[in-house]
Design a protein around this motif. Structure first.
Motif, PDB file in Angstrom:
ATOM      1  N   LEU A   1     -18.534  33.605  22.010  1.00  0.00           N
ATOM      2  CA  LEU A   1     -17.412  33.438  21.081  1.00  0.00           C
ATOM      3  C   LEU A   1     -16.502  34.654  21.101  1.00  0.00           C
ATOM      4  CD1 LEU A   1     -16.086  31.713  18.889  1.00  0.00           C
ATOM      5  CD2 LEU A   1     -17.573  32.808  17.224  1.00  0.00           C
ATOM      6  N   LEU A   2     -17.100  35.843  21.117  1.00  0.00           N
ATOM      7  CA  LEU A   2     -16.297  37.061  21.182  1.00  0.00           C
ATOM      8  C   LEU A   2     -15.496  37.132  22.476  1.00  0.00           C
ATOM      9  CD1 LEU A   2     -15.484  39.805  20.044  1.00  0.00           C
ATOM     10  CD2 LEU A   2     -17.557  40.765  21.060  1.00  0.00           C
ATOM     11  N   LEU A   3     -16.167  36.793  23.584  1.00  0.00           N
ATOM     12  CA  LEU A   3     -15.467  36.811  24.866  1.00  0.00           C
ATOM     13  C   LEU A   3     -14.336  35.798  24.880  1.00  0.00           C
ATOM     14  CD1 LEU A   3     -15.308  37.907  27.739  1.00  0.00           C
ATOM     15  CD2 LEU A   3     -16.987  36.187  28.426  1.00  0.00           C
ATOM     16  N   GLY A   4     -14.603  34.596  24.332  1.00  0.00           N
ATOM     17  CA  GLY A   4     -13.541  33.588  24.261  1.00  0.00           C
ATOM     18  C   GLY A   4     -12.380  34.046  23.400  1.00  0.00           C
ATOM     19  N   GLY A   5     -12.706  34.732  22.274  1.00  0.00           N
ATOM     20  CA  GLY A   5     -11.635  35.259  21.430  1.00  0.00           C
ATOM     21  C   GLY A   5     -10.786  36.288  22.158  1.00  0.00           C
ATOM     22  N   LEU A   6     -11.455  37.160  22.933  1.00  0.00           N
ATOM     23  CA  LEU A   6     -10.705  38.154  23.692  1.00  0.00           C
ATOM     24  C   LEU A   6      -9.823  37.512  24.747  1.00  0.00           C
ATOM     25  CD1 LEU A   6     -13.443  40.927  24.144  1.00  0.00           C
ATOM     26  CD2 LEU A   6     -11.517  40.909  22.545  1.00  0.00           C
ATOM     27  N   VAL A   7     -10.375  36.492  25.429  1.00  0.00           N
ATOM     28  CA  VAL A   7      -9.573  35.792  26.447  1.00  0.00           C
ATOM     29  C   VAL A   7      -8.382  35.091  25.797  1.00  0.00           C
ATOM     30  CG1 VAL A   7      -9.626  33.927  28.140  1.00  0.00           C
ATOM     31  CG2 VAL A   7     -11.523  35.542  28.021  1.00  0.00           C
ATOM     32  N   ALA A   8      -8.632  34.427  24.652  1.00  0.00           N
ATOM     33  CA  ALA A   8      -7.530  33.748  23.958  1.00  0.00           C
ATOM     34  C   ALA A   8      -6.475  34.751  23.498  1.00  0.00           C
ATOM     35  CB  ALA A   8      -8.079  32.963  22.764  1.00  0.00           C
ATOM     36  N   PHE A   9      -6.935  35.904  22.997  1.00  0.00           N
ATOM     37  CA  PHE A   9      -5.978  36.934  22.585  1.00  0.00           C
ATOM     38  C   PHE A   9      -5.169  37.427  23.781  1.00  0.00           C
ATOM     39  CE2 PHE A   9      -5.027  41.465  22.111  1.00  0.00           C
ATOM     40  CZ  PHE A   9      -4.218  41.429  20.990  1.00  0.00           C
ATOM     41  N   GLY A  10      -5.841  37.636  24.922  1.00  0.00           N
ATOM     42  CA  GLY A  10      -5.120  38.079  26.113  1.00  0.00           C
ATOM     43  C   GLY A  10      -4.102  37.057  26.578  1.00  0.00           C
ATOM     44  N   ILE A  11      -4.514  35.770  26.572  1.00  0.00           N
ATOM     45  CA  ILE A  11      -3.570  34.721  26.995  1.00  0.00           C
ATOM     46  C   ILE A  11      -2.392  34.651  26.026  1.00  0.00           C
ATOM     47  CG2 ILE A  11      -3.323  32.236  27.315  1.00  0.00           C
ATOM     48  CD1 ILE A  11      -6.190  32.148  28.317  1.00  0.00           C
ATOM     49  N   GLY A  12      -2.689  34.724  24.711  1.00  0.00           N
ATOM     50  CA  GLY A  12      -1.605  34.684  23.727  1.00  0.00           C
ATOM     51  C   GLY A  12      -0.645  35.850  23.894  1.00  0.00           C
ATOM     52  N   ALA A  13      -1.204  37.049  24.119  1.00  0.00           N
ATOM     53  CA  ALA A  13      -0.343  38.218  24.318  1.00  0.00           C
ATOM     54  C   ALA A  13       0.496  38.068  25.585  1.00  0.00           C
ATOM     55  CB  ALA A  13      -1.191  39.488  24.382  1.00  0.00           C
ATOM     56  N   HIS A  14      -0.121  37.505  26.645  1.00  0.00           N
ATOM     57  CA  HIS A  14       0.626  37.296  27.883  1.00  0.00           C
ATOM     58  C   HIS A  14       1.758  36.294  27.687  1.00  0.00           C
ATOM     59  CE1 HIS A  14       1.456  36.686  32.130  1.00  0.00           C
ATOM     60  NE2 HIS A  14       1.257  35.395  31.966  1.00  0.00           N
ATOM     61  N   LEU A  15       1.458  35.180  27.020  1.00  0.00           N
ATOM     62  CA  LEU A  15       2.502  34.183  26.782  1.00  0.00           C
ATOM     63  C   LEU A  15       3.621  34.742  25.905  1.00  0.00           C
ATOM     64  CD1 LEU A  15       0.328  30.963  26.218  1.00  0.00           C
ATOM     65  CD2 LEU A  15       1.550  31.665  28.287  1.00  0.00           C
ATOM     66  N   GLN A  16       3.244  35.514  24.904  1.00  0.00           N
ATOM     67  CA  GLN A  16       4.264  36.116  24.050  1.00  0.00           C
ATOM     68  C   GLN A  16       5.134  37.098  24.836  1.00  0.00           C
ATOM     69  OE1 GLN A  16       2.673  38.143  20.667  1.00  0.00           O
ATOM     70  NE2 GLN A  16       4.666  38.535  19.745  1.00  0.00           N
ATOM     71  N   THR A  17       4.507  37.862  25.728  1.00  0.00           N
ATOM     72  CA  THR A  17       5.276  38.791  26.559  1.00  0.00           C
ATOM     73  C   THR A  17       6.217  38.044  27.497  1.00  0.00           C
ATOM     74  OG1 THR A  17       3.425  40.353  26.456  1.00  0.00           O
ATOM     75  CG2 THR A  17       5.078  40.709  28.164  1.00  0.00           C
ATOM     76  N   VAL A  18       5.721  36.949  28.090  1.00  0.00           N
ATOM     77  CA  VAL A  18       6.573  36.158  28.986  1.00  0.00           C
ATOM     78  C   VAL A  18       7.755  35.568  28.222  1.00  0.00           C
ATOM     79  CG1 VAL A  18       6.628  34.082  30.406  1.00  0.00           C
ATOM     80  CG2 VAL A  18       4.712  35.665  30.607  1.00  0.00           C
ATOM     81  N   GLN A  19       7.484  35.034  27.010  1.00  0.00           N
ATOM     82  CA  GLN A  19       8.563  34.470  26.208  1.00  0.00           C
ATOM     83  C   GLN A  19       9.575  35.542  25.810  1.00  0.00           C
ATOM     84  OE1 GLN A  19       9.043  31.291  25.639  1.00  0.00           O
ATOM     85  NE2 GLN A  19      10.925  31.684  24.510  1.00  0.00           N
ATOM     86  N   GLN A  20       9.082  36.726  25.451  1.00  0.00           N
ATOM     87  CA  GLN A  20       9.982  37.819  25.104  1.00  0.00           C
ATOM     88  C   GLN A  20      10.817  38.231  26.301  1.00  0.00           C
ATOM     89  OE1 GLN A  20      10.373  38.982  22.067  1.00  0.00           O
ATOM     90  NE2 GLN A  20      11.951  40.439  22.687  1.00  0.00           N
ATOM     91  N   LEU A  21      10.197  38.241  27.496  1.00  0.00           N
ATOM     92  CA  LEU A  21      10.938  38.584  28.709  1.00  0.00           C
ATOM     93  C   LEU A  21      12.028  37.556  28.989  1.00  0.00           C
ATOM     94  CD1 LEU A  21      11.244  40.410  31.166  1.00  0.00           C
ATOM     95  CD2 LEU A  21       9.502  39.057  32.332  1.00  0.00           C
ATOM     96  N   ARG A  22      11.710  36.282  28.798  1.00  0.00           N
ATOM     97  CA  ARG A  22      12.727  35.241  29.001  1.00  0.00           C
ATOM     98  C   ARG A  22      13.870  35.377  28.009  1.00  0.00           C
ATOM     99  NH1 ARG A  22       8.744  29.954  29.828  1.00  0.00           N
ATOM    100  NH2 ARG A  22       7.896  30.586  31.873  1.00  0.00           N
ATOM    101  N   ASP A  23      13.543  35.677  26.755  1.00  0.00           N
ATOM    102  CA  ASP A  23      14.598  35.861  25.752  1.00  0.00           C
ATOM    103  C   ASP A  23      15.474  37.058  26.106  1.00  0.00           C
ATOM    104  OD1 ASP A  23      13.497  33.708  24.443  1.00  0.00           O
ATOM    105  OD2 ASP A  23      12.394  34.912  22.977  1.00  0.00           O
ATOM    106  N   ASP A  24      14.844  38.141  26.563  1.00  0.00           N
ATOM    107  CA  ASP A  24      15.628  39.317  26.954  1.00  0.00           C
ATOM    108  C   ASP A  24      16.531  39.017  28.147  1.00  0.00           C
ATOM    109  OD1 ASP A  24      14.338  40.627  24.939  1.00  0.00           O
ATOM    110  OD2 ASP A  24      12.888  41.651  26.231  1.00  0.00           O
ATOM    111  N   GLN A  25      16.009  38.250  29.113  1.00  0.00           N
ATOM    112  CA  GLN A  25      16.845  37.888  30.262  1.00  0.00           C
ATOM    113  C   GLN A  25      18.011  37.012  29.836  1.00  0.00           C
ATOM    114  OE1 GLN A  25      14.089  36.078  32.996  1.00  0.00           O
ATOM    115  NE2 GLN A  25      13.341  38.040  33.800  1.00  0.00           N
ATOM    116  N   ALA A  26      17.763  36.055  28.922  1.00  0.00           N
ATOM    117  CA  ALA A  26      18.859  35.210  28.438  1.00  0.00           C
ATOM    118  C   ALA A  26      19.911  36.035  27.702  1.00  0.00           C
ATOM    119  CB  ALA A  26      18.307  34.105  27.537  1.00  0.00           C
TER     120      ALA A  26
END
Length: 358
Positions: free
Chosen positions: A183-208
């Motif tokens: 469960l802890l490992l899954g939480g860390l993976v989910a947090f990493g994926i969420g942070a990555h998606l948020q970074t990608v979305q922020q990068l797209r907004d900055d490019q726009a």
């Protein structure tokens, strides 16, 4: 049809393999109490030997314990089902003598608690029994040795008794711990994926936003280029437009009539009386008779710089009526902001005006 899960059977530890010890410890709870009991029981077994025990807090600072040495081939999972035989039997009251296979066990119960016990491989003598009775705090004469009786097996694990041992540390990934780790490992993976998606979305907004800013900048540059082009065209047209020369300005000023004589001004008085004429005879004026001259302002100064025109007009002293004559220049087309002033000697009029570019 419901499936009945079979309960693992309890394995009683023979009385001959057990040792009953009463400990006196300060108030402790949980793992601290278990560690303290283990530490107090280690002197009862050889160094390095396995130790298993069951203990119970009596509430008055006394801890009752049963200890034994498990066999080397007994696994930790099997050891959980091993319990001291007296704890699996029905509780007694007072003194009693139980048959334990080839041996015998004397027990003293008070208030539902086993206070004292002793085991003999053979039947105890009267002296052995008397010593046991005295150890229980009773009189041997009042409690003779009873006959042996068989214990009543309950078949259930004892209540309020806790298990303890010094077996090797169990695998931390066994049981629920591996689930917690997953469960802890899954939480860390989910947090990493969420942070990555948020970074990608922020990068797209900055490019726009960057694209939008670049478009606005290019639009502003194009508008500035258009402004510069229009300004250059205006300057070229202004260069081609006719400009008024100073002679043209002087002609306009003179044509306004500000240099003309003021109407209604009195003529200067004659120095001699007029000659009388008779009939239609023509007579000449005397030689010393003054000539009537109309009074008019004269141009004393002319200055034209940076579309600003300054005029200085000399007027006869005291003839302030000529101020009205000079206001004729206000009706001229192309002259704005006309300001008229009089010097301190009342002999000069100062006119300042702005000449509009044609």
């Amino acid at each position: 049809m419901k499936r009945m899960l079979a309960r693992p059977s309890l394995v009683p530890i023979e009385r001959s393999e057990l040792r009953h010890v009463t400990l006196k410890l300060p108030p402790l709870k949980g793992r601290a109490l278990q560690s303290a009991v283990r530490l107090q029981l280690l002197p009862y077994v050889p160094a390095g030997a396995r130790l298993a025990f069951a203990y119970r807090d009596q509430g008055d600072g006394q801890i009752q314990t049963w200890l034994w040495q498990p066999a080397a081939d007994v696994e930790a999972r099997e050891l959980r089902q091993h319990w001291p035989q007296p704890l699996l039997e029905q509780a007694g009251q007072g003194l009693r003598l139980l048959a334990r296979g080839a041996g015998n066990e004397a027990q003293y119960w008070a208030d539902g608690e086993l206070r004292l016990t002793r085991w003999w491989p053979t039947a105890p003598s009267d002296q052995d029994w008397a010593l046991f009775v005295r150890a229980a705090g009773l009189q041997p004469d009042d409690h003779p040795r009873p006959s042996r009786s068989a214990p009543v097996d309950l078949g259930n694990p004892p209540q309020h008794w806790l298990r303890g041992d010094n077996l090797p540390t169990p695998d931390p990934w066994a049981g629920w711990r591996w689930q917690a780790a997953a469960l802890l490992l899954g939480g860390l993976v989910a947090f990493g994926i969420g942070a990555h998606l948020q970074t990608v979305q922020q990068l797209r907004d900055d490019q726009a936003m960057l694209t939008q800013l670049r478009g606005e900048r290019e639009q502003a540059l194009s508008q500035r280029s258009r402004y510069l082009t229009l300004r250059d065209d205006f300057d070229a047209l202004s260069a081609l437009a006719p400009r008024s020369s100073q002679l043209e300005l002087l002609d306009k000023v003179v044509s306004s009539g500000i240099l003309a004589a003021a109407p209604g001004l009195p003529a200067p008085a004659a120095s001699a009386p007029a000659t009388q004429t008779a009939g239609n005879a023509i007579t000449a004026p005397p030689p010393n008779a003054p000539v009537a001259v109309q009074l008019a302002p004269s141009l004393a100064e002319w200055d034209f710089r940076n579309s600003q025109l300054k005029l200085a007009l000399d007027i006869p002293e005291g003839q302030l009526v000529m101020l009205d004559i000079t206001r004729r220049v206000e009706r001229l087309q192309g002259f704005n902001d006309v300001r008229i002033g009089l010097d301190s000697t009342n002999t000069s009029l100062i006119l300042n005006m702005r000449v509009a570019t044609p």
